[in-house]
Scaffold this motif. Structure first.
Motif, PDB file in Angstrom:
ATOM      1  N   SER A   1       0.815  -1.216   0.000  1.00  0.00           N
ATOM      2  CA  SER A   1       0.000   0.000   0.000  1.00  0.00           C
ATOM      3  C   SER A   1       0.849   1.268   0.000  1.00  0.00           C
ATOM      4  CB  SER A   1      -0.949   0.008   1.195  1.00  0.00           C
ATOM      5  OG  SER A   1      -0.239  -0.041   2.421  1.00  0.00           O
TER       6      SER A   1
ATOM      7  N   HIS B   1      -3.796   2.435   5.718  1.00  0.00           N
ATOM      8  CA  HIS B   1      -5.054   3.072   5.347  1.00  0.00           C
ATOM      9  C   HIS B   1      -6.217   2.347   6.028  1.00  0.00           C
ATOM     10  CE1 HIS B   1      -8.236   4.810   2.934  1.00  0.00           C
ATOM     11  NE2 HIS B   1      -7.365   5.578   2.313  1.00  0.00           N
TER      12      HIS B   1
ATOM     13  N   ASP C   1      -0.991   6.260  -3.781  1.00  0.00           N
ATOM     14  CA  ASP C   1      -2.272   6.494  -3.118  1.00  0.00           C
ATOM     15  C   ASP C   1      -2.810   7.867  -3.529  1.00  0.00           C
ATOM     16  OD1 ASP C   1      -4.440   6.804  -1.475  1.00  0.00           O
ATOM     17  OD2 ASP C   1      -3.366   6.492   0.405  1.00  0.00           O
TER      18      ASP C   1
END
Length: 443
Positions: free
Chosen positions: A72, A406, A234
């Motif tokens: 991520s 997240h 992101d």
């Protein structure tokens, strides 16, 4: 953004994206399984079978949490460690603690070089251990210098398949000998008892299954495979969330496949040690390491078993040195880059630095072994250092989950419970090793 891609949803598509787990499996089923695990079986018999299985399964939750963060955030493990709060001296305190374990792993891989040299001696080679050590580390450096990720993954897959088939077949072959494993012995092994002296059991916990070294290097292979690159940066959109969830799901399949492989191989090695070495009162020591371990196969297969063992032991230990060198070259390059000693700004510069490290590290392993020719002791040093690192890695995984992952990518409550259990078990083992090390120092 051209590298951004959605994760496959069918098994056929997911299967093509597996690989990082196979690489670390080739590293896992090495010193921990062939030597430390069989030594545990030889010393205590079947009573610790439950501990071996637990040691393999429990750490996968921390492994996946580190992988989740890497995919991520698209950061390596050391870059992640560098973001943990606390004092910094150029880099985070956590990286400096890791660097001690990293140096200790040199001893472990050096011990593997010595083990391979003994295998050649068992096969009748008249070459000196110095020449053999140079040939072993030199070939490893050459292969890694010219090979990239795909070559390493394919090499690992062949190694994993070879030693897993050999070892599991050896266990079943015991049924035609006087050392066939009985239901009573398996029941004893699953009775959740501890032996009177369980020091070696805690040392084994540091390397069986996903050891501290593999926990740290797994995210590197996930990134090199392309999981993070496919997720992309992101941007806060729902599309990014779905891509991240998809590639994290692929990573879970990859990790669970490797879990099945190394748990099966680890249990097989332990059962061989408990049935054959413990049953015949054979010790695993520095001087006659390979000769004594060869009984694992010669008992099952007779005279031809010696040659099966020679091939199998070579595959197991060479794969450990090979993958250990590849992994630690990437870690070392990342470490010196964070320190500012290297200034790597592009992937091409990083790949060049990794290839150079793949030459330097095998040379150091060779020197370490020739300077201290006790393979079991060398491997034990690395095992203890890995066990000491487990609490730190557990802390980092929990920190990433609660403060940096997240919210929409966090796992469900049941998964978090198992993560805490994993962290607690790893911290307990590390604390025990630290207590023991301080006690030995004071004595």
């Amino acid at each position: 953004m051209s590298d951004v891609a959605n994760a496959p949803k069918t098994w056929a598509g997911i299967r093509r994206q597996l690989g990082p787990g196979l690489i670390i499996s080739a590293n896992i089923v090495g010193s921990g399984e062939l030597i430390v695990t069989t030594k545990l079986g030889a010393d205590v018999g079947f009573i610790m079978l439950w501990f071996i299985i637990l040691g393999c399964i429990i750490k996968v939750f921390v492994q996946l949490e580190l992988g989740r963060y890497a995919i991520s955030k698209r950061k390596t493990t050391l870059e992640a460690f560098n973001s943990v709060p606390g004092p910094k001296l150029i880099v985070s305190w956590l990286i400096w603690l890791w660097s001690i374990m990293w140096l200790a792993i040199f001893f472990q891989l050096s011990g593997m070089v010595g083990g391979i040299a003994q295998v050649f001696g068992l096969a009748g080679s008249e070459l000196s251990h110095t020449v053999l050590a140079i040939l072993i580390t030199g070939s490893c450096a050459t292969l890694l210098y010219i090979g990239q990720y795909k070559f390493i993954q394919n090499f690992s897959s062949i190694m994993v398949a070879s030693f897993t088939v050999f070892t599991i077949f050896a266990v079943f072959s015991l049924y035609w000998t006087d050392y066939g494993i009985t239901g009573v012995q398996l029941s004893e092994g699953l009775s959740f008892h501890l032996p009177d002296d369980f020091v070696i059991a805690f040392a084994a916990f540091g390397v069986i299954g996903v050891g501290a070294s593999e926990l740290i290097t797994y995210p590197y292979w996930c990134l090199e495979k392309g999981y993070g690159r496919n997720v992309g940066p992101d941007d806060g959109t729902e599309a990014w969330i779905e891509r991240a969830k998809g590639w994290i799901r692929v990573m879970k399949y990859d990790a669970l496949l490797s879990l099945a492989i190394y748990t099966g191989a680890t249990v097989a090695f332990y059962l061989l040690g408990a049935a054959v070495l413990n049953g015949r009162n054979i010790e695993v020591d520095n001087e006659n390491l390979m000769v004594n371990l060869s009984n694992l196969y010669s008992t099952s297969f007779g005279e031809v078993g010696l040659w099966i063992f020679i091939v199998g032991a070579f595959v197991v230990m060479y794969s450990t040195v090979f993958i250990g060198t590849a992994s630690n070259s990437r870690l070392g390059t990342d470490f010196f880059n964070l320190l500012g000693i290297l200034n790597l700004k592009t992937d091409e510069q990083r790949q060049k630095a990794v290839r150079i490290a793949c030459i330097i590290l095998p040379a150091l392993f060779c020197i370490f072994y020739l300077s201290f020719s006790k393979p079991v002791t060398l491997i034990a040093i690395g095992a203890i250092a890995q066990a000491l690192m487990l609490p730190i890695i557990s802390f980092a995984a929990l920190y990433f989950l609660y403060f940096q992952t997240h919210k929409q990518l966090r796992p469900r409550g049941s998964w978090i419970v198992f993560l805490w259990i994993s962290a607690f078990a790893m911290t307990s083992v590390g604390a025990f090793q630290l207590f023991r090390a301080v006690g030995n120092f004071l004595e």
